[in-house]
Scaffold this active site. Structure first.
Site, mmCIF file in Angstrom:
data_model
loop_
_atom_site.group_PDB
_atom_site.id
_atom_site.type_symbol
_atom_site.label_atom_id
_atom_site.label_comp_id
_atom_site.label_asym_id
_atom_site.label_seq_id
_atom_site.Cartn_x
_atom_site.Cartn_y
_atom_site.Cartn_z
ATOM 1 N N ARG A 246 -4.449 -17.042 15.769
ATOM 2 C CA ARG A 246 -5.310 -18.059 15.160
ATOM 3 C C ARG A 246 -4.828 -19.442 15.552
ATOM 4 N NH1 ARG A 246 -7.158 -17.705 8.907
ATOM 5 N NH2 ARG A 246 -6.986 -19.966 9.065
ATOM 6 N N ARG B 125 -2.510 -28.632 6.861
ATOM 7 C CA ARG B 125 -3.297 -27.812 5.927
ATOM 8 C C ARG B 125 -2.602 -27.712 4.573
ATOM 9 N NH1 ARG B 125 -3.378 -22.826 9.382
ATOM 10 N NH2 ARG B 125 -4.513 -21.759 7.735
ATOM 11 N N ARG C 253 -12.660 -25.282 -2.330
ATOM 12 C CA ARG C 253 -11.412 -25.929 -1.932
ATOM 13 C C ARG C 253 -11.340 -27.361 -2.429
ATOM 14 N NH1 ARG C 253 -10.511 -22.377 2.797
ATOM 15 N NH2 ARG C 253 -8.447 -22.737 3.633
ATOM 16 N N LYS D 152 -4.670 -14.418 0.356
ATOM 17 C CA LYS D 152 -6.039 -14.259 -0.155
ATOM 18 C C LYS D 152 -6.808 -13.177 0.616
ATOM 19 C CE LYS D 152 -7.356 -18.616 0.438
ATOM 20 N NZ LYS D 152 -6.158 -19.283 1.010
ATOM 21 N N ARG E 177 1.841 -15.261 11.298
ATOM 22 C CA ARG E 177 0.451 -14.859 11.484
ATOM 23 C C ARG E 177 -0.101 -15.436 12.785
ATOM 24 N NH1 ARG E 177 -3.920 -16.360 6.949
ATOM 25 N NH2 ARG E 177 -4.071 -18.332 8.051
HETATM 26 P P1 AMP Z 1 -9.224 -20.201 5.892
HETATM 27 O O1 AMP Z 1 -9.463 -19.047 6.801
HETATM 28 O O2 AMP Z 1 -9.807 -20.003 4.519
HETATM 29 O O3 AMP Z 1 -7.778 -20.616 5.844
HETATM 30 O O4 AMP Z 1 -10.017 -21.446 6.512
HETATM 31 C C1 AMP Z 1 -9.703 -21.971 7.799
HETATM 32 C C2 AMP Z 1 -10.224 -23.391 7.909
HETATM 33 O O5 AMP Z 1 -11.644 -23.400 7.723
HETATM 34 C C3 AMP Z 1 -9.686 -24.360 6.862
HETATM 35 O O6 AMP Z 1 -8.428 -24.898 7.231
HETATM 36 C C4 AMP Z 1 -10.797 -25.420 6.845
HETATM 37 O O7 AMP Z 1 -10.711 -26.265 7.967
HETATM 38 C C5 AMP Z 1 -12.054 -24.570 7.011
HETATM 39 N N1 AMP Z 1 -12.596 -24.143 5.694
HETATM 40 C C6 AMP Z 1 -12.674 -22.875 5.202
HETATM 41 N N2 AMP Z 1 -13.207 -22.862 3.973
HETATM 42 C C7 AMP Z 1 -13.463 -24.163 3.659
HETATM 43 C C8 AMP Z 1 -13.991 -24.812 2.516
HETATM 44 N N3 AMP Z 1 -14.344 -24.133 1.415
HETATM 45 N N4 AMP Z 1 -14.120 -26.162 2.559
HETATM 46 C C9 AMP Z 1 -13.771 -26.870 3.648
HETATM 47 N N5 AMP Z 1 -13.245 -26.328 4.753
HETATM 48 C C10 AMP Z 1 -13.084 -24.971 4.778
#
Ligand code: AMP
Length: 194
Positions: free
Chosen positions: A135, A146, A90, A14, A129
């Site tokens: 990260r 996740r 999400r 993404k 990654r």
């Molecule tokens: P990402 O970088 O999009 O993979 O997000 C990293 C982490 O942030 C996720 O594993 C969630 O813990 C949190 N997170 C990001 N976006 C959301 C969302 N829309 N709803 C809930 N948690 C989120």
């Protein structure tokens, strides 16, 4: 305004594809994960709350996420000709809240691009990654959690957006530029961008 959701499991590409879409179409990027990581780095109250969920591979509660998203949208809207929502929604309640928030502002989601990648490949990409970017949630235990959360809570959005008529499935394996071509073809068959 042209508003796009880029949707897919963690590691589906993404962020990478969003960068290319911004270059191509001049859209404004909102990555909720990036917003949360900035808050964590700044040591804010919100960052502390976010970290307690992210480090366990859990989702941040919907109400909080919806508030964050709306305030980012309103902050960036004056200079924007359209948005890419990356990592949001999400959950079904988040999708419903996004619809309502956009409707209240005379806007809508025009296209949902779903990057589809098999779990084994996601796992490999995320472990790599984690080694490259450091990260902290890209470690095997948290990645497993996740992916579970993705399948139980996030993947039902596929059906939600299919019913809305906006979902386009994109094969998310292969070279980055090949995947990008598939995405632009799907977008351009759905809407006229200018
Ligand atoms: P990402 O970088 O999009 O993979 O997000 C990293 C982490 O942030 C996720 O594993 C969630 O813990 C949190 N997170 C990001 N976006 C959301 C969302 N829309 N709803 C809930 N948690 C989120």
């Amino acid at each position: 305004m042209f508003n796009l959701v880029i949707f897919g499991a963690p590691g589906s590409g993404k962020g990478t594809q969003s960068e290319k879409l911004i270059d191509r179409y001049g859209l404004t990027h909102i990555s909720t994960g990036d917003v949360l990581r900035k808050e964590i780095a700044a040591g804010s109250e919100l960052g502390k709350i976010a970290d307690s969920y992210i480090s366990k591979g859990q989702l941040i509660p919907d109400d909080l996420m919806v508030d964050i998203l709306a305030s980012e949208f309103d902050r960036l809207r004056p200079e924007s000709k359209g948005f890419i929502f990356d990592g949001f929604p999400r959950t079904i309640p988040q999708a419903e809240a996004l619809k309502k928030m956009l409707e209240e502002r005379g806007e809508e989601v025009h296209s949902v691009i779903g990057l589809e990648v098999a779990d084994e490949e996601l796992m490999e990409r995320l472990i790599k990654r984690g080694a490259d970017s450091g990260r902290s949630d890209d470690n095997p235990e948290t990645i497993g959690k996740r992916l579970k959360v993705y399948h139980s809570t996030t993947s039902p959005l596929r059906d939600y957006y299919t019913a809305e008529g906006t979902y386009r499935a994109i094969q998310g394996s292969g070279r980055v530029d090949e995947i990008f071509s598939r995405i632009t073809e799907a977008i351009e068959s759905q809407a006229v961008l200018n």
